[in-house]
Design a protein around this motif. Structure first.
Motif, short mmCIF file in Angstrom:
data_model
loop_
_atom_site.label_atom_id
_atom_site.label_comp_id
_atom_site.label_asym_id
_atom_site.label_seq_id
_atom_site.Cartn_x
_atom_site.Cartn_y
_atom_site.Cartn_z
N LEU A 132 0.82 -1.22 0.00
CA LEU A 132 0.00 0.00 0.00
C LEU A 132 0.84 1.26 0.00
CD1 LEU A 132 -2.66 -1.07 2.65
CD2 LEU A 132 -2.85 -1.17 0.17
N SER A 133 2.14 1.11 0.17
CA SER A 133 3.02 2.29 0.21
C SER A 133 2.55 3.33 1.22
CB SER A 133 3.15 2.91 -1.18
OG SER A 133 3.68 1.96 -2.08
N TRP A 134 2.11 2.86 2.37
CA TRP A 134 1.71 3.70 3.49
C TRP A 134 0.38 4.40 3.30
CZ3 TRP A 134 3.89 2.64 7.85
CH2 TRP A 134 5.13 2.02 7.82
N ARG A 135 -0.45 3.94 2.36
CA ARG A 135 -1.77 4.53 2.15
C ARG A 135 -2.85 3.52 2.54
NH1 ARG A 135 1.59 6.45 -1.67
NH2 ARG A 135 1.56 8.65 -2.12
N ALA A 136 -3.94 4.02 3.07
CA ALA A 136 -5.04 3.15 3.50
C ALA A 136 -5.77 2.56 2.30
CB ALA A 136 -6.03 3.95 4.35
N ALA A 137 -6.23 1.33 2.48
CA ALA A 137 -7.08 0.65 1.48
C ALA A 137 -8.03 -0.25 2.24
CB ALA A 137 -6.24 -0.14 0.49
N GLU A 165 3.44 13.97 8.88
CA GLU A 165 2.51 14.98 8.35
C GLU A 165 1.06 14.65 8.69
OE1 GLU A 165 5.07 16.30 4.43
OE2 GLU A 165 3.16 15.30 4.14
N THR A 166 0.73 13.39 8.67
CA THR A 166 -0.66 12.97 8.94
C THR A 166 -1.04 13.25 10.39
OG1 THR A 166 -0.48 11.25 7.25
CG2 THR A 166 -2.26 11.01 8.85
N TYR A 167 -0.07 13.12 11.29
CA TYR A 167 -0.31 13.36 12.72
C TYR A 167 0.68 14.42 13.21
CZ TYR A 167 -2.83 9.00 12.13
OH TYR A 167 -3.69 8.02 11.69
N PRO A 168 0.45 15.68 12.85
CA PRO A 168 1.40 16.74 13.20
C PRO A 168 1.70 16.79 14.70
CG PRO A 168 -0.26 17.57 11.69
CD PRO A 168 -0.71 16.20 12.12
N LYS A 169 2.98 16.96 15.01
CA LYS A 169 3.48 17.13 16.37
C LYS A 169 3.27 15.91 17.27
CE LYS A 169 3.10 22.07 15.96
NZ LYS A 169 2.38 23.25 16.28
N GLY A 194 10.09 3.54 2.96
CA GLY A 194 9.89 3.69 4.40
C GLY A 194 10.20 5.09 4.88
N GLY A 195 11.16 5.75 4.24
CA GLY A 195 11.44 7.16 4.55
C GLY A 195 10.28 8.04 4.14
N PHE A 196 9.72 7.75 2.96
CA PHE A 196 8.50 8.44 2.51
C PHE A 196 7.41 8.23 3.56
CE2 PHE A 196 4.31 7.99 0.63
CZ PHE A 196 4.17 9.13 -0.14
N GLY A 197 7.22 6.97 4.01
CA GLY A 197 6.19 6.65 4.99
C GLY A 197 6.39 7.35 6.32
N ALA A 198 7.65 7.44 6.76
CA ALA A 198 7.94 8.12 8.03
C ALA A 198 7.55 9.59 7.95
CB ALA A 198 9.43 7.97 8.36
N ALA A 210 13.02 10.72 10.81
CA ALA A 210 14.30 10.58 10.13
C ALA A 210 14.09 9.74 8.87
CB ALA A 210 15.32 9.91 11.04
N ALA A 211 14.70 10.16 7.78
CA ALA A 211 14.51 9.45 6.51
C ALA A 211 15.83 9.34 5.76
CB ALA A 211 13.47 10.17 5.66
N PHE A 212 16.15 8.11 5.37
CA PHE A 212 17.32 7.84 4.54
C PHE A 212 16.83 7.69 3.11
CE2 PHE A 212 19.01 4.97 8.19
CZ PHE A 212 19.10 6.04 9.04
N SER A 213 17.33 8.49 2.22
CA SER A 213 16.97 8.41 0.80
C SER A 213 15.47 8.23 0.59
CB SER A 213 17.71 7.24 0.13
OG SER A 213 19.08 7.25 0.42
N PRO A 214 14.65 9.09 1.20
CA PRO A 214 13.21 8.88 1.07
C PRO A 214 12.77 8.95 -0.39
CG PRO A 214 13.66 11.07 1.95
CD PRO A 214 14.97 10.33 1.92
#
Length: 151
Positions: free
Chosen positions: A8-13, A57-61, A48-52, A67-71
């Motif tokens: 799902l690449s971190w998206r709901a389905a 962003e989805t749950y601000p603060k 996974g960096g994209f997902g992090a 932390a993201a490596f090569s997102p």
């Protein structure tokens, strides 16, 4: 604790929602096993960096750091369009100079509403050979972000 966005690449389905799982279920599982789930951070590499970043962003603060490596980001995707929601969440970015995502990760660093706590570009490709070299730096930053406040 670890999780994967899977297919799902971190998206709901339907009933499968990787972000909800990380937000609601993982902290509960950790707390049941005696871990402190009141101080949380995320990290990941590539998708996974994209997902992090998307989770932050989805749950601000909600998180103490992302932390993201090569997102796996590109201008116009969900991370870029929601980048303002990262205000107040420290972000660390690492990407190898020989990584195809480098220009987009640098663009993301410039687009962040606040200066990243780390933006590091060293020799390396989009692989574990590179990511393994930046884990100590990232985990030191995450550890500091998760440390209890000094009294």
């Amino acid at each position: 604790a670890g999780a994967t966005g899977g297919r799902l690449s971190w998206r709901a389905a339907g009933d499968d929602d990787p972000q909800r799982m990380v937000r609601e279920e993982v902290p509960t599982w950790c707390a049941r096993r005696g871990f402190d789930s009141s101080r949380l951070a995320v990290w990941g590499w590539s998708m996974g960096g994209f997902g992090a970043l998307l989770l932050a962003e989805t749950y601000p603060k909600w998180l103490r750091m992302a932390a993201a490596f090569s997102p796996a980001v590109s201008p116009g995707d969900a991370v870029f369009t929601g980048v303002e929601k990262l205000r107040g969440t420290p972000v660390g970015l690492w990407c190898g100079r020989q990584d195809n995502f480098l220009s987009d990760v640098r663009a993301l660093a410039r687009a962040l509403p606040e200066e990243p706590v780390r933006a590091a570009w060293a020799d390396g490709r989009h692989n574990f050979g590179y990511w393994g070299t930046v884990i100590p730096d990232a985990f030191a930053l995450i550890g500091a972000a998760l440390s209890p406040p000094r009294t």
